[in-house]
Design a protein around this motif. Structure first.
Motif, short mmCIF file in Angstrom:
data_model
loop_
_atom_site.label_atom_id
_atom_site.label_comp_id
_atom_site.label_asym_id
_atom_site.label_seq_id
_atom_site.Cartn_x
_atom_site.Cartn_y
_atom_site.Cartn_z
N ALA A 22 1.19 -1.11 -0.02
CA ALA A 22 -0.25 0.07 -0.25
C ALA A 22 0.86 1.55 0.19
N ALA A 23 0.10 2.49 -0.83
CA ALA A 23 1.57 3.72 -1.20
C ALA A 23 0.31 4.22 -0.37
N SER A 24 1.66 5.77 0.13
CA SER A 24 0.85 6.50 0.36
C SER A 24 1.38 7.82 0.42
N GLY A 25 0.62 9.34 -0.42
CA GLY A 25 1.26 10.07 -1.06
C GLY A 25 1.15 9.83 -2.27
N THR A 26 1.12 11.11 -3.22
CA THR A 26 0.88 11.28 -4.38
C THR A 26 2.16 11.57 -5.97
N PRO A 27 2.20 11.06 -6.46
CA PRO A 27 0.63 10.56 -7.22
C PRO A 27 1.19 8.64 -7.92
N PHE A 28 0.79 8.33 -7.01
CA PHE A 28 0.65 6.20 -6.70
C PHE A 28 0.73 6.02 -8.80
N SER A 29 -0.09 6.24 -9.06
CA SER A 29 -0.50 6.34 -10.17
C SER A 29 0.77 6.26 -11.81
N SER A 30 1.24 7.01 -11.15
CA SER A 30 2.12 7.29 -13.03
C SER A 30 3.56 6.62 -12.26
N TYR A 31 3.84 6.11 -11.53
CA TYR A 31 4.59 5.33 -10.35
C TYR A 31 5.02 3.95 -11.55
N VAL A 32 5.79 3.58 -11.97
CA VAL A 32 6.36 2.40 -11.94
C VAL A 32 6.42 2.10 -10.77
N MET A 33 6.36 -0.08 -10.60
CA MET A 33 5.75 -0.41 -8.96
C MET A 33 6.46 -1.26 -9.32
N LYS A 86 8.40 -21.93 -4.28
CA LYS A 86 10.12 -23.34 -3.96
C LYS A 86 10.56 -22.83 -3.38
N PRO A 87 11.23 -23.64 -1.76
CA PRO A 87 12.44 -23.43 -0.70
C PRO A 87 13.42 -21.96 -1.49
N GLU A 88 13.54 -21.67 -2.87
CA GLU A 88 14.19 -20.93 -3.17
C GLU A 88 13.81 -19.56 -3.28
N ASP A 89 12.61 -19.15 -3.15
CA ASP A 89 11.65 -17.91 -2.85
C ASP A 89 12.29 -17.59 -1.61
N THR A 90 12.27 -18.04 -1.20
CA THR A 90 12.56 -17.77 0.38
C THR A 90 13.44 -16.71 0.56
N ALA A 91 13.09 -15.09 0.90
CA ALA A 91 13.32 -13.84 0.97
C ALA A 91 12.75 -12.88 1.61
N VAL A 92 13.51 -11.91 1.86
CA VAL A 92 12.76 -10.53 2.79
C VAL A 92 12.45 -10.45 0.93
N TYR A 93 11.40 -9.76 0.84
CA TYR A 93 10.54 -9.30 -0.61
C TYR A 93 10.00 -7.60 -0.22
N TYR A 94 10.57 -6.72 -1.21
CA TYR A 94 10.37 -5.48 -0.97
C TYR A 94 9.54 -4.80 -2.22
N CYS A 95 9.04 -3.89 -1.47
CA CYS A 95 8.44 -3.35 -2.96
C CYS A 95 8.09 -1.82 -3.49
N ALA A 96 9.15 -1.87 -4.33
CA ALA A 96 9.94 -0.20 -4.66
C ALA A 96 8.61 0.20 -5.60
N ALA A 97 9.31 1.65 -5.42
CA ALA A 97 8.27 2.64 -7.07
C ALA A 97 9.56 3.39 -7.11
N ASP A 98 9.27 3.98 -8.35
CA ASP A 98 10.20 4.13 -9.76
C ASP A 98 9.36 5.29 -10.05
N ARG A 99 9.69 7.03 -9.79
CA ARG A 99 9.30 7.84 -10.72
C ARG A 99 9.67 8.31 -12.00
N GLY A 100 9.78 7.19 -13.08
CA GLY A 100 10.27 7.16 -14.52
C GLY A 100 9.07 6.37 -14.65
N SER A 101 9.30 6.59 -16.39
CA SER A 101 8.02 5.85 -16.93
C SER A 101 8.12 4.40 -17.59
N ALA A 102 9.34 4.01 -17.75
CA ALA A 102 10.17 2.67 -17.92
C ALA A 102 10.47 2.10 -16.81
#
Length: 123
Positions: A22-33, A86-102
């Motif tokens: 979940a993202a707060s702040g603006t503008p989520f819809s314009s970010y690459v996630m 799979k066991p190899e998927d074990t990890a800490v998962y992070y979400c991130a936002a990119d202000r770029g378009s690609a």
């Protein structure tokens, strides 16, 4: 932008989990996630990313066909559906936002990061 990831947990191999960010702040819809993960002793790696319009998501080869990234801009939320874990998927998962378009599978492209959620897959 502040990002809050959730949905991690312990699951058996072959199982599934759905992560949310979940993202707060603006503008989520314009970010690459994107979603990244970091296993113990390893570098953070790209998992999946999705453009602001939700078209043509990008996946790491290791998760193609098993993971699906999606977003609901009206809810300021991005998801990662993880199937056939799979066991190899074990990890800490992070979400991130990119202000770029690609979509770019590079850590350095992303401007904002969530705190991470732990996924543990037992064999």
């Amino acid at each position: 932008v502040q990002l809050q990831a959730s949905g991690g947990g312990l699951v058996q191999a072959g199982g599934f989990l759905r992560l949310s960010c979940a993202a707060s702040g603006t503008p989520f819809s314009s970010y690459v996630m994107g979603w990244f993960r970091q296993a113990p002793g390893k570098e953070r790696e790209f998992v999946a990313a999705i453009r602001s319009d939700g078209i043509r998501p990008n996946y790491a080869d290791s998760v193609k066909g098993r993971f699906t990234i999606s977003r609901v801009n009206a809810k300021n939320t991005v998801y990662l559906q993880m199937n056939s874990l799979k066991p190899e998927d074990t990890a800490v998962y992070y979400c991130a936002a990119d202000r770029g378009s690609a979509v770019a599978p590079l850590v350095e492209n992303y401007d904002y990061w969530g705190q991470g959620t732990l996924v543990t897959v037992s064999s």
